[in-house]
Write an enzyme that holds these catalytic residues in place. Structure first.
Site, mmCIF file in Angstrom:
data_model
loop_
_atom_site.group_PDB
_atom_site.id
_atom_site.type_symbol
_atom_site.label_atom_id
_atom_site.label_comp_id
_atom_site.label_asym_id
_atom_site.label_seq_id
_atom_site.Cartn_x
_atom_site.Cartn_y
_atom_site.Cartn_z
ATOM 1 N N ARG A 23 0.907 -1.046 -0.064
ATOM 2 C CA ARG A 23 0.147 0.062 0.013
ATOM 3 C C ARG A 23 1.130 1.210 0.048
ATOM 4 N NH1 ARG A 23 2.341 1.853 3.822
ATOM 5 N NH2 ARG A 23 0.919 3.508 3.691
ATOM 6 N N GLY A 24 0.195 2.469 -0.220
ATOM 7 C CA GLY A 24 0.989 3.588 -0.470
ATOM 8 C C GLY A 24 1.382 4.090 -1.921
ATOM 9 N N ALA A 25 0.637 5.067 -2.120
ATOM 10 C CA ALA A 25 0.511 5.504 -3.551
ATOM 11 C C ALA A 25 1.788 5.271 -4.401
ATOM 12 C CB ALA A 25 0.199 6.663 -3.733
ATOM 13 N N ARG A 60 -7.096 -0.338 -7.199
ATOM 14 C CA ARG A 60 -7.670 0.916 -6.283
ATOM 15 C C ARG A 60 -7.620 2.140 -6.939
ATOM 16 N NH1 ARG A 60 -4.268 1.206 -0.832
ATOM 17 N NH2 ARG A 60 -6.123 1.951 0.044
ATOM 18 N N GLN A 67 -2.235 2.268 10.012
ATOM 19 C CA GLN A 67 -0.791 2.316 9.520
ATOM 20 C C GLN A 67 0.093 3.094 10.103
ATOM 21 O OE1 GLN A 67 -3.907 2.709 7.660
ATOM 22 N NE2 GLN A 67 -4.039 2.238 5.712
ATOM 23 N N ASP A 113 -1.803 10.717 -2.108
ATOM 24 C CA ASP A 113 -2.171 9.799 -3.030
ATOM 25 C C ASP A 113 -2.648 10.441 -4.449
ATOM 26 O OD1 ASP A 113 -2.972 8.570 -0.235
ATOM 27 O OD2 ASP A 113 -2.821 6.947 -1.562
ATOM 28 N N ASN A 172 -5.339 12.209 0.859
ATOM 29 C CA ASN A 172 -4.592 11.296 1.347
ATOM 30 C C ASN A 172 -5.435 10.440 2.495
ATOM 31 O OD1 ASN A 172 -1.737 10.521 2.153
ATOM 32 N ND2 ASN A 172 -2.029 11.618 4.171
ATOM 33 N N LYS A 173 -4.793 9.792 3.255
ATOM 34 C CA LYS A 173 -5.488 8.867 4.063
ATOM 35 C C LYS A 173 -6.614 9.511 4.876
ATOM 36 C CE LYS A 173 -5.291 5.501 4.484
ATOM 37 N NZ LYS A 173 -6.440 4.443 3.608
HETATM 38 O O1 MRU Z 1 -4.447 3.055 2.067
HETATM 39 P P1 MRU Z 1 -3.152 3.351 2.194
HETATM 40 O O2 MRU Z 1 -2.210 2.881 3.353
HETATM 41 O O3 MRU Z 1 -2.500 2.839 0.743
HETATM 42 O O4 MRU Z 1 -2.794 5.040 2.242
HETATM 43 C C1 MRU Z 1 -1.702 5.441 2.004
HETATM 44 C C2 MRU Z 1 -1.635 6.959 2.272
HETATM 45 O O5 MRU Z 1 -2.563 7.656 2.343
HETATM 46 C C3 MRU Z 1 -0.242 7.723 2.213
HETATM 47 O O6 MRU Z 1 -0.095 8.822 3.149
HETATM 48 C C4 MRU Z 1 -0.033 7.933 0.622
HETATM 49 O O7 MRU Z 1 -0.226 6.829 -0.108
HETATM 50 C C5 MRU Z 1 1.502 8.460 0.608
HETATM 51 S S1 MRU Z 1 2.679 7.259 0.789
HETATM 52 C C6 MRU Z 1 4.053 7.953 0.298
#
Ligand code: MRU
Length: 345
Positions: A46-48, A88, A195, A236, A246-247
């Site tokens: 996970r994480g963009a 996603r 997370q 994201d 973002n999250k």
């Molecule tokens: O749902 P996730 O865990 O994929 O969400 C991740 C985030 O929101 C991060 O802050 C974002 O992807 C940036 S990661 C460098």
């Protein structure tokens, strides 16, 4: 400090199963795009930025066993790319990587299927190496904004685990530590998948950076008590006007930071910008399973039949953002103007 959550070896993609952290470090082996799609969807990875790089390798795995004509190869490449994109919806890196690889393969001038496959792999690998470089540049630019003694708040995980290994928001903090600055970090736990508590605290502790995990709803009182100097988070998808997905919960933190006069930074590479959309209103927000909210600690925590909403991301309006930390430098308002520097880089 680096926490690479994947590597490609012996024609397979190895993924650190982030659902199991911090309790167990388990690696899963992916040999086809279906598995990669599942791994992204179920948040093994996970994480963009990490999702983007992994999708590049997934695209290669999707065509690596293809036997047929070159015209058929292109049709399959496009189909595999569209399939991976559906895993996603919110992060734009996934789309950007797939479109970039498909576009470059199409104009590569390669004519045999074997050459086209090799070219697809080389592109995936190039994007992987590039992501690491971008994160290190973000760290270099961002570290200059922080001071010794800073108490920093972050939300979710924008660390090595969310990228090729160095991180964006946490990459800035790693660069700061590399400059021998002393600082501490408050980590929002980040409901519902934690997370922050599970991944960010794990990275920071391994990096020997002092950190304290907070319930998400403690941020206001900690800020009110004067204990936070700066906020830094990842992204994201960033629209052309600076609105940033973002999250879920990032918007809450941004409102609180503005109310307390605390600088609020977004650290993100150019691959997270979506200049095709004017504002955050056009960002699709992923809704995830009700179970992520209704079940916690291995048991049901809401009454049976309770209605649940589980948006995975929110959009922070650009007016709440102090600056974007990117590989092209620190971009301040007016964002439409400063973003030109990024487009040009
Ligand atoms: O749902 P996730 O865990 O994929 O969400 C991740 C985030 O929101 C991060 O802050 C974002 O992807 C940036 S990661 C460098």
């Amino acid at each position: 400090m680096a926490f690479p959550p994947f590597h490609f070896r012996n024609n397979a993609l190895m993924l650190l199963d982030q659902r199991k952290l911090p309790a167990r470090e388990t690696w899963l082996r992916m040999k086809d795009s279906k598995k990669v799609h599942w791994a992204i969807r179920s948040m093994v990875v996970r994480g963009a930025p990490a999702i983007g790089v992994v999708a590049g390798y997934g695209l290669y795995l999707g065509i690596s066993r293809y036997r047929g004509s070159a015209a058929g190869f292109f049709r399959k490449l496009v189909r595999e790319g569209e399939y991976l994109k559906r895993s996603r919806p919110t992060g734009v890196n996934l789309r950007n990587v797939v479109d970039e690889i498909v576009g470059r393969v199409a104009t590569s001038g390669k004519t045999t299927v074997e050459d086209l496959k090799r070219y697809t792999f080389r592109e995936a690998k190039r994007i992987h190496i590039e992501d690491d470089k971008l994160c290190r540049e973000i760290g270099r630019h961002g570290a200059g904004l922080f001071r010794s003694g800073d108490r920093v708040l972050t939300h979710c995980n924008a660390g090595g685990l969310a990228t090729s290994g160095f991180g964006t928001a946490l990459g800035v903090l790693y660069a700061l530590k590399g400059r021998k600055k002393k600082f501490s970090v408050y980590v929002d736990e980040t409901r519902p998948l934690l997370q922050g508590a599970r991944l960010t605290a794990w990275e920071l502790m391994k990096s020997k950076i002092p950190c304290t995990v907070l319930c998400d709803n403690a941020a206001a009182s900690i800020m009110g008590a004067g204990k936070i100097d700066r906020v830094i988070v990842g992204a994201d998808r960033i629209a052309a006007n600076g609105d940033t997905a973002n999250k879920i919960g990032t918007y809450n933190v941004a409102v609180l930071a503005a109310a307390h006069g605390i600088p609020f930074y977004i650290a993100a590479p150019s691959t997270t910008f979506d200049f095709k959309i004017k504002s955050g209103k056009q960002i699709p927000i992923e809704n995830r399973s009700e179970k992520e909210v209704s079940e916690g600690l291995g048991r049901r925590i809401t009454p049976k039949g309770a209605k649940i909403a589980n948006p995975a991301f929110d959009v922070t309006p650009h007016r709440l953002i102090t600056a974007f930390i990117t590989e092209a430098g620190v971009l301040r308002r007016p964002f439409r103007k400063s973003f030109r520097r990024l487009k040009g880089s």
